[in-house]
Design an enzyme around this catalytic site. Structure first.
Site, PDB file in Angstrom:
ATOM      1  N   LYS A 164      84.520 -10.578  20.448  1.00  0.00           N
ATOM      2  CA  LYS A 164      83.960 -11.934  20.364  1.00  0.00           C
ATOM      3  C   LYS A 164      83.062 -12.061  19.139  1.00  0.00           C
ATOM      4  O   LYS A 164      82.106 -11.318  18.976  1.00  0.00           O
ATOM      5  CB  LYS A 164      83.159 -12.247  21.634  1.00  0.00           C
ATOM      6  CG  LYS A 164      82.398 -13.578  21.586  1.00  0.00           C
ATOM      7  CD  LYS A 164      81.610 -13.853  22.877  1.00  0.00           C
ATOM      8  CE  LYS A 164      80.724 -15.087  22.735  1.00  0.00           C
ATOM      9  NZ  LYS A 164      79.895 -15.331  23.947  1.00  0.00           N
ATOM     10  N   LYS A 193      71.381 -24.589  24.756  1.00  0.00           N
ATOM     11  CA  LYS A 193      70.548 -23.565  25.392  1.00  0.00           C
ATOM     12  C   LYS A 193      69.078 -23.945  25.271  1.00  0.00           C
ATOM     13  O   LYS A 193      68.698 -24.673  24.355  1.00  0.00           O
ATOM     14  CB  LYS A 193      70.756 -22.221  24.676  1.00  0.00           C
ATOM     15  CG  LYS A 193      72.069 -21.530  25.011  1.00  0.00           C
ATOM     16  CD  LYS A 193      72.146 -20.171  24.347  1.00  0.00           C
ATOM     17  CE  LYS A 193      73.474 -19.494  24.624  1.00  0.00           C
ATOM     18  NZ  LYS A 193      73.670 -19.145  26.045  1.00  0.00           N
ATOM     19  N   ARG A 224      84.789 -17.284  26.225  1.00  0.00           N
ATOM     20  CA  ARG A 224      86.112 -17.173  26.865  1.00  0.00           C
ATOM     21  C   ARG A 224      87.130 -18.109  26.207  1.00  0.00           C
ATOM     22  O   ARG A 224      88.325 -17.837  26.217  1.00  0.00           O
ATOM     23  CB  ARG A 224      85.979 -17.431  28.371  1.00  0.00           C
ATOM     24  CG  ARG A 224      85.459 -18.773  28.727  1.00  0.00           C
ATOM     25  CD  ARG A 224      84.898 -18.850  30.145  1.00  0.00           C
ATOM     26  NE  ARG A 224      83.547 -18.278  30.240  1.00  0.00           N
ATOM     27  CZ  ARG A 224      82.844 -18.223  31.364  1.00  0.00           C
ATOM     28  NH1 ARG A 224      83.349 -18.672  32.501  1.00  0.00           N
ATOM     29  NH2 ARG A 224      81.639 -17.697  31.371  1.00  0.00           N
TER      30      ARG A 224
HETATM   31  N1  BES Z   1      76.682 -15.639  24.709  1.00  0.00           N
HETATM   32  C1  BES Z   1      76.385 -16.135  26.001  1.00  0.00           C
HETATM   33  C2  BES Z   1      76.094 -15.026  27.000  1.00  0.00           C
HETATM   34  C3  BES Z   1      74.766 -14.345  26.859  1.00  0.00           C
HETATM   35  C4  BES Z   1      73.614 -14.956  27.303  1.00  0.00           C
HETATM   36  C5  BES Z   1      74.696 -13.081  26.344  1.00  0.00           C
HETATM   37  C6  BES Z   1      72.403 -14.309  27.178  1.00  0.00           C
HETATM   38  C7  BES Z   1      73.490 -12.437  26.236  1.00  0.00           C
HETATM   39  C8  BES Z   1      72.335 -13.046  26.643  1.00  0.00           C
HETATM   40  C9  BES Z   1      77.573 -16.933  26.523  1.00  0.00           C
HETATM   41  O1  BES Z   1      78.277 -17.652  25.576  1.00  0.00           O
HETATM   42  C10 BES Z   1      77.005 -17.932  27.487  1.00  0.00           C
HETATM   43  O2  BES Z   1      76.295 -18.786  27.061  1.00  0.00           O
HETATM   44  N2  BES Z   1      77.359 -17.774  28.755  1.00  0.00           N
HETATM   45  C11 BES Z   1      76.868 -18.629  29.771  1.00  0.00           C
HETATM   46  C12 BES Z   1      77.998 -18.929  30.710  1.00  0.00           C
HETATM   47  C13 BES Z   1      77.691 -20.028  31.686  1.00  0.00           C
HETATM   48  C14 BES Z   1      77.569 -21.340  30.977  1.00  0.00           C
HETATM   49  C15 BES Z   1      78.814 -20.084  32.704  1.00  0.00           C
HETATM   50  C16 BES Z   1      75.742 -17.899  30.485  1.00  0.00           C
HETATM   51  O3  BES Z   1      75.828 -16.691  30.670  1.00  0.00           O
HETATM   52  O4  BES Z   1      74.762 -18.560  30.822  1.00  0.00           O
HETATM   53 ZN    ZN Z   2      78.204 -16.943  23.680  1.00  0.00          ZN
HETATM   54 MN    MN Z   3      77.410 -19.580  25.224  1.00  0.00          MN
END
Ligand code: BES
Ligand code: ZN
Ligand code: MN
Length: 502
Positions: free
Chosen positions: A268, A280, A354
């Site tokens: 990724k 975020k 994803r």
């Molecule tokens: N890159 C993030 C995941 C992440 C978050 C990695 C914090 C390390 C630290 C990913 O793209 C993401 O934002 N995932 C979301 C998914 C959710 C929206 C279903 C998450 O984990 O909050």
């Molecule tokens: Zn991400």
């Molecule tokens: Mn994300």
């Protein structure tokens, strides 16, 4: 750093520093005992007076030890002799380096290789020592204006082996580990670079540098118009919101037989994840520059393989984009069509990883791979489930899962399996498309993997969620280079497998 192996007695080493182990309850290791004997009991005297207990990571630096040829002797506490664990073996090596860096020594002979670690041989100990030393020596200061190197940098480590019979094994370990360190450092550098420098185009450029640098590497970069033609609607949907153009990078390292199916690694490469329209929160958002650590680790791994010129076929595929909000960015509720034809309802634009991975995984099938392993900082939920110690591991082929679990144990770069059951798949139902991009409450790491599994039916596949392990937060913020070590152990194990089959 220069690393070599040598057999020989500690008092005869004409060198800046000899390093020897002392175990808990003040028990001397064989080399400490020899140094003690020749010097008329200097070490045992100090230890008796309580200068060193032998606890893990304790150090004591001695100068001018009589009847030795070295300038210094460094004693390192290794804990209970019968109880040295694999993580603690790394710790004692790091304690050694920290103390040496504060000394004037530049060339070192380490006898810590004689410390017994259960079920681990000299090859393993030398490999782990090198990785631990290089980890201590890594600094990311290319963006600081003051880049003064240390006054007297460490230059050379000689690892002691117990006899000539161990020399060849030791030399193989040195060669392998130095290549792995190169891969880890490349991965850390790419990861630590900020989002304004390390863009998708920058990653593509660095991947092309690998082709110049190494034999048997061919790098191709698909631009957005080419991805459009291939129907990569999911990847392109994420990329829309950014001024930076998305790319699909493929680095092919083909040094094996023509008919040998390749190991394909997919990483990724979100060079900054703002969340998009599902923005975020602000606190700690800088760390989302690390959302390309999966990409960095597969590039580091392929560089390490090329450094070793392993006779194998390995491909690294990096889907890379920036996830930003904006006037033409994707919105919650948007529906897109992936390269596989599956339609996706994007309920949360922050579940972007994803979306880019699914098209890269569909694309990976063209290599008719032996296995596909994807590596991604995919879910915050993985940190909730497993913390920062193991990566999350899921997949559709148990021999591959088992190989990765044992490569993790051996390298110390561990992973832990989570269940990829059909039960969870229900959470991805969409009212309007074939599948939703989020699974709602509970088991976020598993539902993310369920999503990916829809696109990996044609081959053996495993997924590593490295959200918890790819970087450290806080005071010592920085990339870890994981899971380069795990992937290299897996690849080297596979290589040995083919050797012994012949
Ligand atoms: N890159 C993030 C995941 C992440 C978050 C990695 C914090 C390390 C630290 C990913 O793209 C993401 O934002 N995932 C979301 C998914 C959710 C929206 C279903 C998450 O984990 O909050
Ligand atoms: Zn991400
Ligand atoms: Mn994300």
């Amino acid at each position: 750093m220069e690393y070599t192996v040598k057999s020989g007695s500690p008092e005869k080493q004409r060198i800046g520093c000899v390093v020897a182990a002392v175990y808990a309850s003040r028990k001397l290791s064989p080399s400490a005992k020899i140094l003690d004997d020749v010097s008329g009991g200097v070490i045992s005297n100090l230890v008796r007076r309580g200068e060193l207990e032998g606890d893990i990571g304790q150090t004591l630096l001695l100068h001018n030890v009589e009847n030795t040829l070295c300038d210094r002797v460094l004693l390192v506490g290794c804990g209970k002799e019968k109880d040295l664990s694999t993580p603690n073996f790394r710790k004692i090596n790091q304690a050694m380096v920290k103390r040496l860096q504060a000394s004037g020594a530049t060339e070192i002979a380490s006898y810590l290789t004689e410390a017994p670690v259960k079920r681990r041989d000299i090859t393993w100990k030398i490999g782990q020592s090198i990785e631990a030393i290089d980890e201590c020596l890594y600094h990311f200061n290319q963006l600081k204006s003051d880049q003064k190197p240390p006054r007297r940098p460490l230059r050379k480590f000689i690892f002691s082996v117990s006899g000539r019979g161990q020399l060849t094994d030791g030399e193989v370990a040195v060669r392998n580990s130095m290549a792995i360190s190169t891969g880890i450092n490349l991965s850390k550098d790419l990861s630590n670079l900020p989002g304004n420098i390390c863009t998708p185009s920058y990653l593509a450029k660095q991947a092309s540098v690998l082709q110049e640098q190494y034999l048997n590497i061919k790098t191709t970069v698909l631009e957005e118009n080419e991805m459009e033609k291939l129907g990569m609607g999911a990847l392109l949907a994420v990329s829309r919101g950014s001024r930076e153009a998305g790319k699909l990078i493929a680095v092919e390292y083909m040094a094996g037989d023509k008919d040998q199916a390749p190991i394909v690694l997919v990483g990724k490469g979100v060079t900054f994840d703002s969340g998009g329209i599902s923005l975020k929160p602000g606190a700690g958002m800088d760390e989302m520059k690390y959302d390309m650590c999966g990409a960095a680790s597969v590039l580091g791994t392929i560089a390490a393989c090329a450094e070793l010129q392993l006779p194998m076929n390995i491909v690294a595929i990096v889907p890379t984009v920036e996830n930003m909000p904006g006037g033409i960015a994707i919105k919650p509720g948007d529906i897109v069509t992936s390269m596989s034809g599956t339609t996706i309802e994007i309920l949360n634009t922050d579940a972007e990883g994803r979306l880019i991975l699914c098209d890269a995984l569909t694309y990976a099938a063209k290599y008719e791979p032996d296995v596909v392993i994807d590596v991604a900082t995919l879910t915050g939920a993985c940190i909730v489930a497993l913390g920062e110690h193991p990566a999350g591991l899921l997949g559709n082929h148990s021999p591959l899962i088992n190989d990765l679990l044992s490569a993790g144990q051996k390298s110390g770069d561990r992973c832990w399996e989570l269940p990829l059951w059909d039960d969870y798949d229900e959470q991805l139902k969409s009212n309007f498309a074939d599948i939703a991009n989020i699974g709602g409450k509970g088991a976020g790491t598993i539902t993310a993997a369920c999503f990916l599994s829809r696109f990996t039916k044609k081959y053996h596949w495993a997924h590593l969620d490295i959200a918890g392990v790819a970087w450290k937060s806080g005071h010592h913020k920085g990339a870890t280079g994981r899971p380069v070590s795990l992937l290299m152990q897996y690849i080297l194990d596979r290589f040995e497998g083919t050797q012994s089959a012949m």
